[in-house]
Scaffold this active site. Structure first.
Site, PDB file in Angstrom:
ATOM      1  N   TYR A  31      30.581 -40.264 -26.996  1.00 33.96           N
ATOM      2  CA  TYR A  31      29.591 -41.340 -26.980  1.00 33.96           C
ATOM      3  C   TYR A  31      29.353 -41.849 -28.392  1.00 33.96           C
ATOM      4  CZ  TYR A  31      25.807 -38.465 -28.909  1.00 33.96           C
ATOM      5  OH  TYR A  31      25.018 -37.701 -29.747  1.00 33.96           O
ATOM      6  N   LYS A 149      32.047 -36.323 -31.486  1.00 36.88           N
ATOM      7  CA  LYS A 149      30.760 -36.746 -30.921  1.00 36.88           C
ATOM      8  C   LYS A 149      30.860 -36.744 -29.392  1.00 36.88           C
ATOM      9  CE  LYS A 149      27.116 -40.186 -31.786  1.00 36.88           C
ATOM     10  NZ  LYS A 149      26.164 -39.278 -32.445  1.00 36.88           N
ATOM     11  N   GLU A 181      23.083 -29.019 -39.985  1.00 32.28           N
ATOM     12  CA  GLU A 181      22.531 -30.306 -39.552  1.00 32.28           C
ATOM     13  C   GLU A 181      21.185 -30.078 -38.880  1.00 32.28           C
ATOM     14  OE1 GLU A 181      25.892 -33.205 -38.111  1.00 32.28           O
ATOM     15  OE2 GLU A 181      26.162 -31.299 -37.073  1.00 32.28           O
ATOM     16  N   LEU A 205      28.938 -33.322 -37.737  1.00 32.52           N
ATOM     17  CA  LEU A 205      29.383 -34.671 -37.406  1.00 32.52           C
ATOM     18  C   LEU A 205      29.158 -35.530 -38.645  1.00 32.52           C
ATOM     19  CD1 LEU A 205      30.333 -36.655 -35.109  1.00 32.52           C
ATOM     20  CD2 LEU A 205      27.913 -37.264 -34.915  1.00 32.52           C
TER      21      LEU A 205
END
Length: 282
Positions: A31, A149, A181, A205
């Site tokens: 996505y 992702k 993250e 990411l």
């Protein structure tokens, strides 16, 4: 609200996805979320490049004609939903498609991927950008391909929910003693006027907004060190902030109930916020 699903624009209440869709059964898909300001898609090219990389990583073969139509579909969807003025966000999801029977191997022969887009109004977290947010630290128990992702977001969801249940905004995720993250954003630390961030790898990411921050740092002559921040070094930092498509540049001022730095957004994050607003709003 009109959405796009597999070649048609339909009301979101009428959109249907098969129970045999690989995204529903396996989370087998990717996505993207793209920010929109007055009909302009912010860093659209970068989002499409990352989409292509994700599809390649999952070995999902998307027809070129469909791939090339995504920008036009996005704009038509904004127009159909009267979101060409103000701020909005576009959600794009592509799964491997619908296949029966359920099997852990890829469908053979291959099936057409399922493509879904939706749009929504967006309101920036302006007040939090000024005050900063509080967070907790949590173990990063995600899989080791965080650079893709994918729609497999259960660990991220559980982490963010745990933060909310603790009465804070978000979390710093820690793997092997270093900060990776947040559940939905990249992280930068500031020490002695320099930025520190986890190096690009399979454990994070590499965000589109992260890339913008690196460009801004170069423009402002802010040194950048691609070194992970160790958990025990956290409170030696002067500043800490998140970066993300729907997060923007968000200062982190309290960690596990303790002030980080002065407990207020610092000068480096403020200067990056100012430059980022110029990029976003022109």
């Amino acid at each position: 609200m009109q959405v796009y699903l597999n070649g048609s624009f339909v009301d979101h209440n009428e959109a249907k996805v098969s129970v045999a869709d690989r995204g529903f059964i396996f989370g087998d898909g990717i996505y993207e979320v793209t920010r929109v300001v007055n009909g302009s898609l912010f860093r659209e090219k970068e989002h499409l490049v990352r989409m292509d990389q994700g599809l390649k990583s999952l070995k999902i073969d998307l027809d070129d004609s469909v791939r090339n139509a995504i920008p036009e579909i996005s704009r038509e969807l904004l127009e159909k939903n009267n979101l060409l003025d103000g701020e909005a966000a576009i959600y794009l999801q592509i799964t491997r498609g619908t296949a029966w029977p359920r099997t852990h191997t890829f469908p053979n022969p291959a099936v057409k991927p399922s493509i879904y887009l939706s749009v929504s109004e967006f309101s920036p977290h302006t007040e939090l950008h000024k005050t900063g947010v509080d967070v907790i630290t949590l173990a990063d128990v995600r899989w080791t391909r965080c650079n893709i992702k994918t729609v497999q977001l259960l660990p991220n969801t559980l982490a963010r929910q745990q933060a909310i249940e603790h009465g804070v905004n978000s979390a710093l995720m820690i793997r092997d003693g270093v900060i990776t993250e947040s559940p939905n954003a990249n992280i930068f630390g500031v020490k002695d006027g320099a930025l520190y961030t986890y190096p690009e790898s399979n454990y994070i990411l590499s965000g589109i907004t992260r890339g913008a921050v690196l460009e801004i740092a170069e423009k402002l002559d802010i040194p950048v060190h691609f070194n992970p921040i160790r958990e025990e070094e956290l409170f030696e930092l002067d500043e800490l902030f998140f970066s993300g498509t729907t997060t923007d540049i968000q200062p982190v001022t309290v960690v596990n109930g303790k002030n980080l730095g002065t407990g207020k957004p610092g000068p480096i994050v403020k200067s990056i916020q100012d430059e980022y607003r110029k990029l976003l709003y022109g």
